[in-house]
Design an enzyme around this catalytic site. Sequence first.
Site, PDB file in Angstrom:
ATOM      1  N   SER A  38      72.931  48.578 -34.160  1.00 47.75           N
ATOM      2  CA  SER A  38      72.070  49.606 -33.586  1.00 47.75           C
ATOM      3  C   SER A  38      72.375  49.898 -32.125  1.00 47.75           C
ATOM      4  O   SER A  38      71.938  50.917 -31.611  1.00 47.75           O
ATOM      5  CB  SER A  38      70.614  49.174 -33.707  1.00 47.75           C
ATOM      6  OG  SER A  38      70.452  47.871 -33.188  1.00 47.75           O
ATOM      7  N   ASP A 341      61.875  50.016 -28.154  1.00 48.32           N
ATOM      8  CA  ASP A 341      61.039  49.855 -29.357  1.00 48.32           C
ATOM      9  C   ASP A 341      60.787  48.396 -29.714  1.00 48.32           C
ATOM     10  O   ASP A 341      60.321  48.109 -30.812  1.00 48.32           O
ATOM     11  CB  ASP A 341      61.682  50.590 -30.541  1.00 48.32           C
ATOM     12  CG  ASP A 341      63.066  50.047 -30.883  1.00 48.32           C
ATOM     13  OD1 ASP A 341      63.517  49.090 -30.209  1.00 48.32           O
ATOM     14  OD2 ASP A 341      63.699  50.573 -31.816  1.00 48.32           O
ATOM     15  N   HIS A 344      65.395  47.292 -28.936  1.00 47.13           N
ATOM     16  CA  HIS A 344      66.426  48.093 -28.287  1.00 47.13           C
ATOM     17  C   HIS A 344      65.973  48.550 -26.909  1.00 47.13           C
ATOM     18  O   HIS A 344      64.773  48.596 -26.645  1.00 47.13           O
ATOM     19  CB  HIS A 344      66.755  49.306 -29.158  1.00 47.13           C
ATOM     20  CG  HIS A 344      67.078  48.928 -30.565  1.00 47.13           C
ATOM     21  ND1 HIS A 344      66.209  49.117 -31.616  1.00 47.13           N
ATOM     22  CD2 HIS A 344      68.158  48.297 -31.079  1.00 47.13           C
ATOM     23  CE1 HIS A 344      66.759  48.641 -32.730  1.00 47.13           C
ATOM     24  NE2 HIS A 344      67.934  48.134 -32.431  1.00 47.13           N
TER      25      HIS A 344
END
Length: 368
Positions: A38, A341, A344
């Site tokens: 990610s 979040d 991240h």
Amino acid sequence: MRPPHAALLLLFILAYFRGAYSSGSQSRFTSIISFGDSFADTGNLVMWADPVLPGLLLKNLPYGETFFGHPTGRATNGRLVLDFVAEALGLPSVPPYLAKESNFSTGVNFAVVGAPALTLTYLQGQNLTVNPPINSSLYDQLLWFQKLKPSLCKGQGADCFRSSLFVMGEFGANDYRSFLLSNRTVEQATTYVPQIVDSISQGLEILIQYGAKYIIVPDIFPLGCVPTVLTKLASPNKADYYRNGCLKSANRLGRYHNSLLRQRIKLLRHKYPHAKIIAAEYYRPVLAFLDMPGHFRLNSSTTLLTCCGAGGPPYNYDFDSECGRPGVMTCADPSQALQWDGFHLTESAYKAVADGWLHGLLICLVFL
Ligand SMILES: *[C@@H]1O[C@H](CO)[C@@H](O)[C@H](O)[C@H]1NC(C)=O
Ligand SMILES: *[C@@H]1O[C@H](CO)[C@@H](O)[C@H](O)[C@H]1NC(C)=O
Ligand SMILES: *[C@@H]1O[C@H](CO)[C@@H](O)[C@H](O)[C@H]1NC(C)=O
Ligand SMILES: *[C@@H]1O[C@H](CO)[C@@H](O)[C@H](O)[C@H]1NC(C)=O
Ligand SMILES: *[C@@H]1O[C@H](CO)[C@@H](O)[C@H](O)[C@H]1NC(C)=O
């Protein structure tokens, strides 16, 4: 003669940088080929998601709201480190591999949100919960690359990647996340570090054997400084935390991973002297953000608070009210936030990380 002053040296590097990259046709790099999770995915998971993974929160605002104005599949509010690197090299944003109609002549991104270094089959065999439960590991990404390689190299000689910049990682953060969220201890996770680093190192060897000449290898961020881990491993014992609020045990895990990774990179540099393997960091920049938030224009009172989350201090993180769910709010000024979040970072943080990488890349190109 005295050695040149550091500031002069920096000016020299910047001058070289401008010379090397000012005109697009002169740029040393003509493409970027990226592997990772990610921290690098520019859209693969969301393209994979329909219809295999319904309800993916990443498909919802406020993901993407700060820069793109809509969700793009990036796990942040705007751009990732990879986007800033591409921009600095005069290249377009690196297109996700699963965007099949794409023209990959300027690069391709195999990174997938949630991708581990070890395979799904292996991790599930260790009775771990892997989320999302798909075959997207480092190994799977290399298979994709192998499949695409003939078309990338069509009409070119054996040296087809001589002007490609590879980025391998980061990898590992999702393996450790699987252990911790599956209720294993940090000590249990630590026993897997050599295996995880081996897998990254083997991936690098494969890339070099395929002809990669320039490879950036990012380390992992301090796991004990992100709200997901801070919430999951919360301890009543103050001695378990550093003064900056991070968990000592999880950061030790991250440091161990990073030190083994550095050792492997050293070995590979000896084994493949023609390849330039460039170590890049998430770990130290994140600690710098926490220790000197003002220097990076971050709000010092919110560095451990999830910007897009719920539950309030100390971390504003709730496993049942994650970013992207209806009603979950974004903080007043994401540009001053560090944590996006819960796992991240924000675009502001990624931009500052990218500045460090680009500086390292230049030094490597000038001096190595
Ligand atoms: C891909 O884009 C490049 C540069 O933009 C162009 O030269 C090339 O012809 C394109 N290839 C295809 C198959 O469209
Ligand atoms: C996983 O769980 C199964 C069933 O409880 C058990 O038999 C097996 O030994 C476990 N495997 C590992 C690696 O812990
Ligand atoms: C992942 O790959 C393994 C081995 O190829 C396969 O057995 C398994 O079914 C795959 N799992 C998923 C979810 O695709
Ligand atoms: C971990 O433990 C928590 C609390 O005991 C439990 O609710 C949760 O289901 C467990 N998770 C896994 C993956 O075993
Ligand atoms: C920093 O965040 C706190 C808490 O959200 C807020 O009260 C304060 O106004 C912010 N500072 C700046 C300079 O925006």
